[in-house]
Design a protein around this motif. Structure first.
Motif, PDB file in Angstrom:
ATOM      1  N   LYS A  23      91.771   9.811  49.661  1.00  0.00           N
ATOM      2  CA  LYS A  23      92.122   9.927  51.078  1.00  0.00           C
ATOM      3  C   LYS A  23      91.599   8.709  51.851  1.00  0.00           C
ATOM      4  N   ASN A  24      92.049   8.588  53.074  1.00  0.00           N
ATOM      5  CA  ASN A  24      91.573   7.567  53.985  1.00  0.00           C
ATOM      6  C   ASN A  24      90.070   7.753  54.205  1.00  0.00           C
ATOM      7  N   PRO A  25      89.295   6.667  54.335  1.00  0.00           N
ATOM      8  CA  PRO A  25      87.839   6.800  54.521  1.00  0.00           C
ATOM      9  C   PRO A  25      87.421   7.677  55.706  1.00  0.00           C
ATOM     10  N   THR A  26      88.275   7.820  56.697  1.00  0.00           N
ATOM     11  CA  THR A  26      87.943   8.645  57.865  1.00  0.00           C
ATOM     12  C   THR A  26      88.488  10.073  57.752  1.00  0.00           C
ATOM     13  N   TYR A  27      89.054  10.412  56.604  1.00  0.00           N
ATOM     14  CA  TYR A  27      89.691  11.717  56.419  1.00  0.00           C
ATOM     15  C   TYR A  27      88.770  12.893  56.781  1.00  0.00           C
ATOM     16  N   VAL A  28      87.545  12.879  56.274  1.00  0.00           N
ATOM     17  CA  VAL A  28      86.659  14.032  56.466  1.00  0.00           C
ATOM     18  C   VAL A  28      86.324  14.229  57.941  1.00  0.00           C
ATOM     19  N   ARG A  29      85.936  13.181  58.614  1.00  0.00           N
ATOM     20  CA  ARG A  29      85.596  13.314  60.035  1.00  0.00           C
ATOM     21  C   ARG A  29      86.805  13.770  60.853  1.00  0.00           C
ATOM     22  N   THR A  30      87.960  13.224  60.549  1.00  0.00           N
ATOM     23  CA  THR A  30      89.181  13.615  61.256  1.00  0.00           C
ATOM     24  C   THR A  30      89.512  15.079  60.978  1.00  0.00           C
ATOM     25  N   SER A  31      89.405  15.486  59.726  1.00  0.00           N
ATOM     26  CA  SER A  31      89.693  16.870  59.349  1.00  0.00           C
ATOM     27  C   SER A  31      88.739  17.844  60.043  1.00  0.00           C
ATOM     28  N   LEU A  32      87.466  17.496  60.086  1.00  0.00           N
ATOM     29  CA  LEU A  32      86.487  18.372  60.751  1.00  0.00           C
ATOM     30  C   LEU A  32      86.777  18.492  62.249  1.00  0.00           C
ATOM     31  N   ARG A  33      87.248  17.418  62.842  1.00  0.00           N
ATOM     32  CA  ARG A  33      87.540  17.440  64.276  1.00  0.00           C
ATOM     33  C   ARG A  33      88.840  18.202  64.562  1.00  0.00           C
ATOM     34  N   GLN A  34      89.868  18.006  63.718  1.00  0.00           N
ATOM     35  CA  GLN A  34      91.176  18.583  63.987  1.00  0.00           C
ATOM     36  C   GLN A  34      91.386  19.972  63.395  1.00  0.00           C
ATOM     37  N   PHE A  47      73.560  14.529  58.975  1.00  0.00           N
ATOM     38  CA  PHE A  47      72.151  14.101  58.940  1.00  0.00           C
ATOM     39  C   PHE A  47      72.090  12.782  59.689  1.00  0.00           C
ATOM     40  N   GLY A  48      71.686  12.842  60.952  1.00  0.00           N
ATOM     41  CA  GLY A  48      71.734  11.632  61.777  1.00  0.00           C
ATOM     42  C   GLY A  48      73.193  11.254  61.953  1.00  0.00           C
ATOM     43  N   ARG A  49      73.569  10.098  61.413  1.00  0.00           N
ATOM     44  CA  ARG A  49      74.968   9.665  61.474  1.00  0.00           C
ATOM     45  C   ARG A  49      75.679   9.836  60.131  1.00  0.00           C
ATOM     46  N   GLN A  50      74.942  10.303  59.126  1.00  0.00           N
ATOM     47  CA  GLN A  50      75.503  10.472  57.779  1.00  0.00           C
ATOM     48  C   GLN A  50      76.071  11.877  57.602  1.00  0.00           C
ATOM     49  N   LEU A  51      77.350  11.963  57.324  1.00  0.00           N
ATOM     50  CA  LEU A  51      78.015  13.237  57.095  1.00  0.00           C
ATOM     51  C   LEU A  51      78.017  13.520  55.601  1.00  0.00           C
ATOM     52  N   VAL A  52      77.485  14.676  55.211  1.00  0.00           N
ATOM     53  CA  VAL A  52      77.417  15.091  53.812  1.00  0.00           C
ATOM     54  C   VAL A  52      78.282  16.324  53.640  1.00  0.00           C
ATOM     55  N   VAL A  53      79.102  16.320  52.586  1.00  0.00           N
ATOM     56  CA  VAL A  53      80.015  17.430  52.323  1.00  0.00           C
ATOM     57  C   VAL A  53      79.848  17.924  50.890  1.00  0.00           C
ATOM     58  N   THR A  54      80.377  19.110  50.638  1.00  0.00           N
ATOM     59  CA  THR A  54      80.328  19.686  49.292  1.00  0.00           C
ATOM     60  C   THR A  54      81.713  19.615  48.649  1.00  0.00           C
ATOM     61  N   VAL A  55      81.731  19.754  47.343  1.00  0.00           N
ATOM     62  CA  VAL A  55      83.001  19.822  46.611  1.00  0.00           C
ATOM     63  C   VAL A  55      83.805  21.013  47.124  1.00  0.00           C
ATOM     64  N   GLU A  56      83.143  22.137  47.317  1.00  0.00           N
ATOM     65  CA  GLU A  56      83.821  23.334  47.823  1.00  0.00           C
ATOM     66  C   GLU A  56      84.526  23.047  49.150  1.00  0.00           C
ATOM     67  N   GLY A  57      83.855  22.331  50.034  1.00  0.00           N
ATOM     68  CA  GLY A  57      84.451  21.986  51.322  1.00  0.00           C
ATOM     69  C   GLY A  57      85.668  21.099  51.180  1.00  0.00           C
ATOM     70  N   MET A  58      85.565  20.094  50.323  1.00  0.00           N
ATOM     71  CA  MET A  58      86.698  19.194  50.105  1.00  0.00           C
ATOM     72  C   MET A  58      87.870  19.919  49.467  1.00  0.00           C
ATOM     73  N   GLU A  59      87.591  20.782  48.507  1.00  0.00           N
ATOM     74  CA  GLU A  59      88.666  21.543  47.873  1.00  0.00           C
ATOM     75  C   GLU A  59      89.361  22.446  48.889  1.00  0.00           C
ATOM     76  N   SER A  60      88.590  23.040  49.770  1.00  0.00           N
ATOM     77  CA  SER A  60      89.146  23.918  50.795  1.00  0.00           C
ATOM     78  C   SER A  60      89.959  23.125  51.812  1.00  0.00           C
ATOM     79  N   ALA A  61      89.429  21.999  52.260  1.00  0.00           N
ATOM     80  CA  ALA A  61      90.094  21.201  53.285  1.00  0.00           C
ATOM     81  C   ALA A  61      91.361  20.530  52.769  1.00  0.00           C
ATOM     82  N   THR A  62      91.330  20.052  51.519  1.00  0.00           N
ATOM     83  CA  THR A  62      92.487  19.334  50.977  1.00  0.00           C
ATOM     84  C   THR A  62      93.471  20.243  50.259  1.00  0.00           C
TER      85      THR A  62
END
Length: 70
Positions: A23-34, A47-62
């Motif tokens: 996916k596009n490098p900004t995919y996760v942030r865009t998906s979380l916002r939209q 964590f600060g400015r670092q966004l950490v995600v799980t495999v489960e989250g990515m599988e669910s979102a994509t």
């Protein structure tokens, strides 16, 4: 208190996750916002400015399984 293994491959940066899923490098942030409803509770954290995600989250979102398991 539950200990979390930070070396677990199920945890990754948002940019790393986007790269793994092709996916596009900004995919996760865009998906979380939209479409935050696509992300299960506890499948991401900022964590600060670092966004950490799980495999489960990515599988669910994509809607796609972890490409590393093919």
């Amino acid at each position: 208190m539950t200990k979390i293994n930070l070396n677990d491959s199920a945890l990754m940066s948002a940019t790393e996750a986007a790269e793994i899923w092709g996916k596009n490098p900004t995919y996760v942030r865009t998906s979380l916002r939209q479409a935050p409803e696509k992300w299960p509770a506890g499948s991401w954290r900022l964590f600060g400015r670092q966004l950490v995600v799980t495999v489960e989250g990515m599988e669910s979102a994509t809607g796609e399984p972890d490409p590393r398991k093919k």
